[in-house]
Design a protein around this motif. Structure first.
Motif, short mmCIF file in Angstrom:
data_model
loop_
_atom_site.label_atom_id
_atom_site.label_comp_id
_atom_site.label_asym_id
_atom_site.label_seq_id
_atom_site.Cartn_x
_atom_site.Cartn_y
_atom_site.Cartn_z
N TRP A 123 16.56 61.72 75.26
CA TRP A 123 17.83 61.30 74.69
C TRP A 123 18.60 60.45 75.62
CZ3 TRP A 123 19.27 62.18 69.98
CH2 TRP A 123 18.39 63.11 69.15
N SER A 177 23.94 72.38 62.97
CA SER A 177 22.34 72.49 63.19
C SER A 177 22.03 71.72 64.44
CB SER A 177 21.74 71.94 62.14
OG SER A 177 21.91 72.96 61.01
N ASP A 178 20.80 71.70 64.99
CA ASP A 178 20.37 70.67 65.99
C ASP A 178 20.16 69.62 65.20
OD1 ASP A 178 20.51 72.30 68.32
OD2 ASP A 178 18.49 73.19 68.12
N GLY A 191 18.36 66.87 66.36
CA GLY A 191 17.11 66.28 66.42
C GLY A 191 15.99 66.37 65.56
N VAL A 207 14.43 72.26 69.50
CA VAL A 207 15.60 72.68 69.88
C VAL A 207 15.92 72.01 71.34
CG1 VAL A 207 16.81 74.74 71.10
CG2 VAL A 207 15.13 75.10 69.40
N ILE A 208 17.07 71.38 71.62
CA ILE A 208 17.31 70.59 72.85
C ILE A 208 18.65 71.08 73.61
CG2 ILE A 208 16.78 68.48 71.53
CD1 ILE A 208 19.64 67.87 70.47
N ALA A 220 22.19 71.47 75.65
CA ALA A 220 23.57 71.21 75.31
C ALA A 220 23.92 69.79 75.56
CB ALA A 220 24.38 72.48 76.11
N GLU A 246 21.93 67.14 75.69
CA GLU A 246 21.11 66.30 74.76
C GLU A 246 21.89 66.46 73.49
OE1 GLU A 246 17.34 67.92 75.32
OE2 GLU A 246 16.89 66.31 76.64
N ASP A 247 22.26 67.62 72.99
CA ASP A 247 22.93 67.83 71.68
C ASP A 247 24.25 67.00 71.77
OD1 ASP A 247 22.73 69.01 69.06
OD2 ASP A 247 24.71 70.15 69.96
N GLU A 248 24.89 66.97 72.78
CA GLU A 248 26.23 66.38 72.89
C GLU A 248 25.86 64.68 72.51
OE1 GLU A 248 30.27 66.58 73.45
OE2 GLU A 248 28.86 67.83 73.22
N ALA A 285 23.31 63.49 70.97
CA ALA A 285 22.78 63.18 69.54
C ALA A 285 24.14 63.35 68.44
CB ALA A 285 21.96 64.62 69.17
N LYS A 286 25.03 64.46 68.87
CA LYS A 286 26.12 64.66 68.05
C LYS A 286 26.86 63.17 68.19
CE LYS A 286 30.41 67.38 67.08
NZ LYS A 286 31.10 68.61 67.56
#
Length: 330
Positions: A100, A232-233, A235, A239-240, A242, A244-246, A248-249
């Motif tokens: 990411w 939702s995730d 990606g 499951v990624i 936190a 990495e999710d930031e 992606a968001k």
């Protein structure tokens, strides 16, 4: 130079690319343009556009050859190939996905390259074919914008240009290129293409999926928006963490702003860079996208509402064969 075209690196709508080596041992990529109608225009577009550029995120043209109908372009070699190989999940032969953090750096690099084309050159360059296939990666995964066959030059102070036909690749073409009721064609058309590509980088899939069974899956921006809305995730199925999710968001929010239907509602590339480098919490969630790009048969005279209804229908009937590059004769 290419040892009789021994090593083929890839192919696209404008020609095949081969690995070559100059007398000084510098490795290069040699693109042999296809002999077809519009070939001369594509060739001149590429040469005239890219020779005006010098930026770390724009591929360097080292030379060209033109002998009758035979035309070739010689570029610096990008050892990691094109971005599309890394972001689409196609099966066991898929190249390992990028982290990411690398995807995030690639997204920012492409944005800087586009900002340079729009604002940094003495003549503004509109690319009109921004997509993962036209983003090349060097050995350090630094992204470089390539393939200027559809590019248009315009005076730096002008933002709108006139165009007779849509140009670009289905799935990445901004609504105003299909129907002038949505606004004038401008640098914001590249912003739309960039946004759709950004969403693909997050979702790990093409924005057109012929075998999808659910309508929200078929119209990719709705699929992305719904996942963002539900928390939702983002990606492609995994499951990624936190952090990495930031990333992606942030990329998702910026991408959705870039694909707003009307050009005036999209950010400039300078603003895109600010958003990507800023805090995610300060980003406002954009309105839900209302339409997708129609296919080639969309009537120029359609009203905004009828085109919206038509494009939603057409997006559910799009096939893989539609994912070709459209050309225009201005």
């Amino acid at each position: 130079m290419t040892n009789n075209f021994k090593v083929k690196l890839g192919q696209g709508g404008f020609g095949d690319v081969y690995k070559g080596k100059l007398p000084n041992d510098c490795h290069v990529a040699v693109k042999i343009l296809k002999t077809s109608k519009g070939n001369d225009e594509d060739f001149m577009n590429e040469v005239s556009s890219i020779t005006k550029t010098s930026h770390v995120n724009v591929v360097a043209l080292l030379g060209f050859c033109s002998e009758g109908s035979k035309k070739a372009l010689i570029y610096e070699l990008m050892s990691n190939g094109s971005l599309d190989k890394f972001i689409y999940n196609k099966g066991p032969e898929t190249i390992s996905s990028l982290s990411w953090e690398i995807l995030y750096q690639i997204a920012k690099g492409i944005a800087r390259g586009l900002e340079y084309l729009h604002r940094g050159c003495s003549t503004r360059i509109l690319h009109f074919d921004i997509k993962p296939h036209n983003i090349l990666l060097d050995e350090d995964f630094c992204p470089k914008i390539s393939d200027f066959g559809l590019a248009r030059l315009c005076p730096k102070k002008e933002s709108n240009i006139s165009m007779s036909y849509a140009r670009g690749t289905v799935g990445y073409v901004a609504p105003e290129l299909w129907n002038r009721n949505f606004g004038r064609v401008s640098h914001k058309s590249d912003v739309y293409s960039y946004g759709m590509m950004l969403l693909e980088m997050v979702g790990g899939r093409k924005n057109l999926r012929a075998n999808a069974t659910d309508t929200s899956e078929i119209y990719f921006p709705h699929w992305v928006y719904n996942r963002l809305d539900l928390g939702s995730d983002l990606g492609p199925g995994e499951v990624i963490a936190a952090e990495e999710d930031e990333i992606a968001k942030k990329m998702t929010i910026v991408g959705l702003w870039c694909i707003q239907t009307f050009p005036s509602e999209r950010p400039t590339m300078s603003r895109v860079i600010e958003m990507l480098e800023g805090n995610t919490n300060s980003l406002e969630i954009p309105p839900k996208p209302i339409l997708s790009s129609p296919n080639r048969s969309a009537p120029e005279s359609s009203s905004s509402s009828s085109l919206c209804r038509q494009s939603r229908y057409e997006s559910s009937h799009m096939t893989e064969s539609n994912e070709n590059t459209l050309r225009s004769e201005d």
